[in-house]
Design an enzyme around this catalytic site. Structure first.
Site, PDB file in Angstrom:
ATOM      1  N   CYS A  79     -37.064  46.377 -87.224  1.00 12.71           N
ATOM      2  CA  CYS A  79     -37.287  46.041 -85.828  1.00 12.71           C
ATOM      3  C   CYS A  79     -37.351  44.521 -85.718  1.00 12.71           C
ATOM      4  CB  CYS A  79     -38.612  46.674 -85.396  1.00 12.71           C
ATOM      5  SG  CYS A  79     -39.177  46.150 -83.782  1.00 12.71           S
TER       6      CYS A  79
ATOM      7  N   CYS B  11     -31.723  43.537 -81.472  1.00 13.95           N
ATOM      8  CA  CYS B  11     -32.702  44.629 -81.424  1.00 13.95           C
ATOM      9  C   CYS B  11     -32.007  45.813 -82.075  1.00 13.95           C
ATOM     10  CB  CYS B  11     -33.063  44.946 -79.970  1.00 13.95           C
ATOM     11  SG  CYS B  11     -33.924  46.526 -79.755  1.00 13.95           S
TER      12      CYS B  11
END
Ligand code: DGL
Length: 212
Positions: free
Chosen positions: A70, A176
């Protein structure tokens, strides 16, 4: 070796898939923390608490290496985690700004969560890698990770966020891990751009730790 991998949901599966390509025989545990998605709209305090709880779970399971699959949790929390859990090796996922700059692209767009865009780490990556003749634009994409996580209104959210954004970028950084799951949809907005993420670099780093 036991390798823990986590993200705020399914985004990190794109990283895990890349790791498994080059390290198929390790033991993996994936935590997709969907109930706390989106990380990109949380404070540092909240995020530090969330990632500590996940690290505790993965440590109890026996993880020696933890991959933060992440960008948001990496750019905001990796230093905190390394300090708090010195016995664990953390591998982070960062927006591939270095890779984008190295292509020599003249116009780079970085799509990422608001939390990643505002992070000091991203400012540092730009400062250290982007040359004066390269133009870089940061686009915060509130709501997009959440839409992908819940498979709802992805097209509408993308259209809203990309309305008015110049399609003539040479490189678009998918900052992302959720965005890598909808690469084809994003490519349609930037037909000539090369879309890149940091997943392969993460996999290589995990491999070198596994070999040590
Ligand atoms: N997949 C994440 C990232 O790479 C987090 C998205 C979110 O939960 O906001 O940034």
């Amino acid at each position: 070796m036991k390798i823990g991998v986590f993200d705020s949901g399914k985004g990190g599966t794109s990283v895990l898939a890349e790791i498994k390509k080059i390290l198929p025989n390790e033991e993996y545990k994936y935590i997709g923390d969907s109930k706390n998605c989106p990380y990109g709209e949380k404070s540092d305090e909240e995020l530090n608490q969330i990632v500590s709880n996940i690290t505790d779970d993965l440590e109890d399971w026996g993880a020696k290496v933890i991959v933060i699959a992440c960008n948001t949790a990496t750019t905001r929390c990796i230093e905190y985690l390394r300090e708090k859990y010195p016995e664990i090796k953390f591998v982070g996922t960062e927006p591939a700004i270095k890779l984008a700059a190295e292509t020599g692209a003249k116009k780079i767009l970085v799509m990422a969560t608001p939390g990643t865009v505002q992070s000091e780490r991203v400012a540092k990556l730009i400062h250290e890698n982007v040359k004066p003749d390269q133009e870089i634009e940061l686009l915060a994409c509130p709501g997009l990770a959440d839409a992908i996580e819940h498979d709802e209104k992805i097209d509408e959210t993308l259209e809203q966020l990309l309305d008015g954004v110049d399609e003539e970028h040479d490189v678009v950084v998918l900052g992302c891990t959720h965005y890598s799951l909808i690469k084809d949809k994003i490519q349609k907005f930037f037909p000539k751009a090369k879309l890149i993420d940091g997943n392969r670099g993460v996999a290589k780093r995990v491999k070198s730790l596994a070999e040590q």
